[in-house]
Design an enzyme around this catalytic site. Structure first.
Site, PDB file in Angstrom:
ATOM      1  N   CYS A 137       0.793  -1.414  -0.063  1.00  0.00           N
ATOM      2  CA  CYS A 137      -0.120   0.103   0.082  1.00  0.00           C
ATOM      3  C   CYS A 137       0.701   1.065   0.004  1.00  0.00           C
ATOM      4  O   CYS A 137       0.484   2.369  -0.077  1.00  0.00           O
ATOM      5  CB  CYS A 137      -0.856   0.065   1.371  1.00  0.00           C
ATOM      6  SG  CYS A 137      -1.803  -1.702   1.507  1.00  0.00           S
ATOM      7  N   HIS A 284      -3.504   7.027   2.405  1.00  0.00           N
ATOM      8  CA  HIS A 284      -3.600   5.624   1.881  1.00  0.00           C
ATOM      9  C   HIS A 284      -5.106   5.364   2.431  1.00  0.00           C
ATOM     10  O   HIS A 284      -5.533   5.526   3.439  1.00  0.00           O
ATOM     11  CB  HIS A 284      -2.819   4.573   2.350  1.00  0.00           C
ATOM     12  CG  HIS A 284      -3.274   3.180   1.910  1.00  0.00           C
ATOM     13  ND1 HIS A 284      -3.631   2.552   0.856  1.00  0.00           N
ATOM     14  CD2 HIS A 284      -3.432   2.195   2.864  1.00  0.00           C
ATOM     15  CE1 HIS A 284      -4.214   1.505   1.168  1.00  0.00           C
ATOM     16  NE2 HIS A 284      -3.924   0.901   2.403  1.00  0.00           N
ATOM     17  N   ASN A 315     -10.091  -0.651  -0.228  1.00  0.00           N
ATOM     18  CA  ASN A 315      -8.747  -0.459  -0.099  1.00  0.00           C
ATOM     19  C   ASN A 315      -8.306  -0.976  -1.112  1.00  0.00           C
ATOM     20  O   ASN A 315      -8.363  -2.301  -1.583  1.00  0.00           O
ATOM     21  CB  ASN A 315      -8.394  -1.320   1.301  1.00  0.00           C
ATOM     22  CG  ASN A 315      -6.724  -1.319   1.288  1.00  0.00           C
ATOM     23  OD1 ASN A 315      -6.140  -0.821   0.546  1.00  0.00           O
ATOM     24  ND2 ASN A 315      -6.474  -1.713   2.499  1.00  0.00           N
TER      25      ASN A 315
END
Ligand code: UT7
Length: 359
Positions: A137, A284, A315
Site C-alpha cells: 500500500c 492511503h 482498499n
C-alpha cells in the site's frame, strides 16, 4: 591477522586518467498529470456479508466502506494500468515515447516474472526501462520518490508511476477480516522536470519485525512441484491453499493510527511548510477510522479537503492514493498547483510519505 601472499599482492595501477561522466538531471521534478481506472463492476457490501456473517452496517461503521469495484475475470493488472496510464499521459500532455522509465507498484500481478511494467511498455509502443516494485500500500509513494530521484539524477526525463491492484484475485471470501476490505483499480502519474520543487523529501521506512501482519498466506512454492530427480511437473495438482492475502487487522490498525501521523508530520516539516499550507490530505485508503484518527493527531485544519475515496473504492493498496487524487482533481475538490500531503503504509510493514504539488 596474518598477511598471506595473496592479500599482500599490490593492486594494479589505474589504466587511465579519464574521469567518468556522471548523469546530470533536472533541478527539480513534479507530477505532470494523473489518471485513474475503476473497473465497471460495483460490488456493494450486501454481496459479501452472507459468507462472513457480517452486515452492511458493521462494514460501514468499522471501515467506512460502502462498495468497491472488482475487475472482470479476464481483466488484468496490465489492462487496468494501461487505461490509467493513457489518461495520465493525456493529462500531462506528453507522449509515451518521452517516457524514460515505467515503474509499476503492485502486489497482485500474478506472475513472479516477468514484471508487469515491460508488458505495459510494449502496449504503449515504447522500449524504455520498465520494472515493478513491491511495497504494497506504500508502493505508489515509493514510486514517486524513485521517479523524483531518477529525474533529478538524470536517469530519465519523464517517469510513469502506476499503482495497480487486482486484489479480488487474492481475497479469501470466507475471511471475516479481509473479505470486505479490498477493491481493484489503477492510478497513474507522469512525473517530469520542473523549475521549482514539486516533490518534497520522502520520509520512508520499514518495520520488518511485523512482516507477518499482512501477508500472502501461502508461498507460490506450496504448489506441488517436482523435486530433483522426479518426473515432470504435475499440472493437475492444485495448491494446498490459494495464496490469499491475510491481515492481523487490529495490530495493523494500531500501527497505522499511532505510527503514521508522526511520519506524515515529518514529511510536512522536511518540506519546509506548516500544516496550514496544505491544500489536500491524501492518505492511503485503508479504513475511514484510520483517516479520521490521523486528521485528529495532525490537528489538520477543518477546511483542508481529505481523500475519502475508500467509501466507494475500498482498499486498493498501491492504487488508492493516485485513484483518490484523480477523483479529487476531477471533482474540483483540490486546486492545481496546491500542496498535497500523501502517505502510504501497508504490508512489510512499510511506509512512505511526501508533500507534492498537485498537478
Ligand atoms: O492497507 C494496509 C493497511 N491496512 C489497514 O490499515 C487495515 C487496518 N485494520 C482495519 O481496518 C480493521 O482492523 C478492520 C476493519 C479490518 C477490522 O475492524 P476492527 O474494528 O479492528 O474489528 P476487530 O477485528 O477488532 O473485531 C471487532 C468485533 C469482534 O467482535 P467482538 O469480539 O467484539 O464481539 C469481531 O468478532 O467485530 C467482529 N468482527 C466482525 N463482525 C462483523 C470482525 N470482523 C467482522 C465482520 N463482520 N467482518
Amino acid at each position: 591477522m596474518t598477511i598471506t601472499p595473496d592479500t599482500a599482492r599490490t593492486a594494479p595501477a589505474p589504466k587511465g586518467t579519464g574521469s567518468l561522466v556522471a548523469s546530470d538531471g533536472a533541478r527539480y521534478a513534479r507530477i505532470w498529470g494523473v489518471g485513474g481506472y475503476r473497473p465497471e463492476r460495483v460490488v456493494p457490501n450486501s454481496e459479501l456479508v452472507e459468507r462472513i456473517d457480517s452486515s452492511d452496517e458493521w462494514i460501514r461503521e468499522r471501515s467506512g466502506i460502502v462498495s468497491r469495484r472488482y475487475a472482470a475475470a479476464e481483466e488484468t493488472v496490465v489492462d487496468m494500468s494501461e487505461a490509467a496510464t493513457r489518461q495520465a499521459l493525456e493529462a500531462a500532455g506528453i507522449n509515451a515515447s518521452q517516457l524514460g522509465a515505467i515503474v509499476i507498484a503492485t502486489v497482485t500481478h500474478p506472475y513472479q516474472t516477468p514484471a508487469a511494467a515491460p508488458i505495459l511498455a510494449n502496449r504503449l509502443g515504447v522500449t524504455c526501462a520498465a520494472f515493478d516494485i513491491s511495497a504494497a500500500c506504500a508502493g505508489y509513494c515509493h514510486g514517486i520518490s524513485l521517479a523524483n530521484d531518477m529525474i533529478r539524477g538524470g536517469s530519465a526525463e519523464y517517469v510513469l508511476v502506476v499503482g495497480v491492484e487486482k486484489l479480488s484475485d487474492f481475497t479469501d471470501w470466507d475471511d471475516r477480516g479481509t473479505a470486505f476490505i479490498f477493491g481493484d483499480g489503477a492510478g497513474a502519474a507522469v512525473i517530469g522536470p520542473s523549475d521549482t520543487p514539486g516533490i518534497g523529501p520522502t520520509i520512508w521506512g520499514s518495520d520488518g519485525a511485523q512482516w507477518q501482519a499482512i501477508m500472502q498466506r501461502e508461498p507460490w512454492t506450496d504448489y506441488r512441484r517436482p523435486q530433483v530427480g522426479e518426473g515432470p511437473f504435475d499440472k493437475t495438482v492444485q495448491p494446498r491453499n490459494w495464496p490469499a492475502i491475510g491481515m492481523a487487522g487490529q495490530s495493523v490498525f494500531r500501527w497505522a493510527v499511532w505510527g503514521m501521523a508522526p511520519v506524515a508530520q515529518q514529511a510536512i516539516d522536511k518540506a519546509g511548510i506548516s500544516i496550514d499550507d496544505l491544500d489536500a490530505f491524501i492518505p492511503h485508503q485503508a479504513n475511514m477510522r484510520i483517516i479520521d484518527a490521523m486528521i485528529k493527531q495532525l490537528k489538520l485544519p477543518a477546511d483542508i479537503p481529505v481523500a475519502r475515496d475508500i467509501a466507494e473504492t475500498a482498499n486498493t493498496s498501491a492504487a488508492s492514493i493516485p485513484l483518490a487524487t484523480e477523483r479529487m482533481l476531477r471533482q474540483k475538490e483540490i486546486p492545481s498547483g496546491g500542496l498535497a500531503l500523501q502517505i502510504g503504509f501497508g504490508a512489510g510493514l512499510v511506509y512512505a510519505a511526501q508533500v507534492v504539488v498537485i498537478p
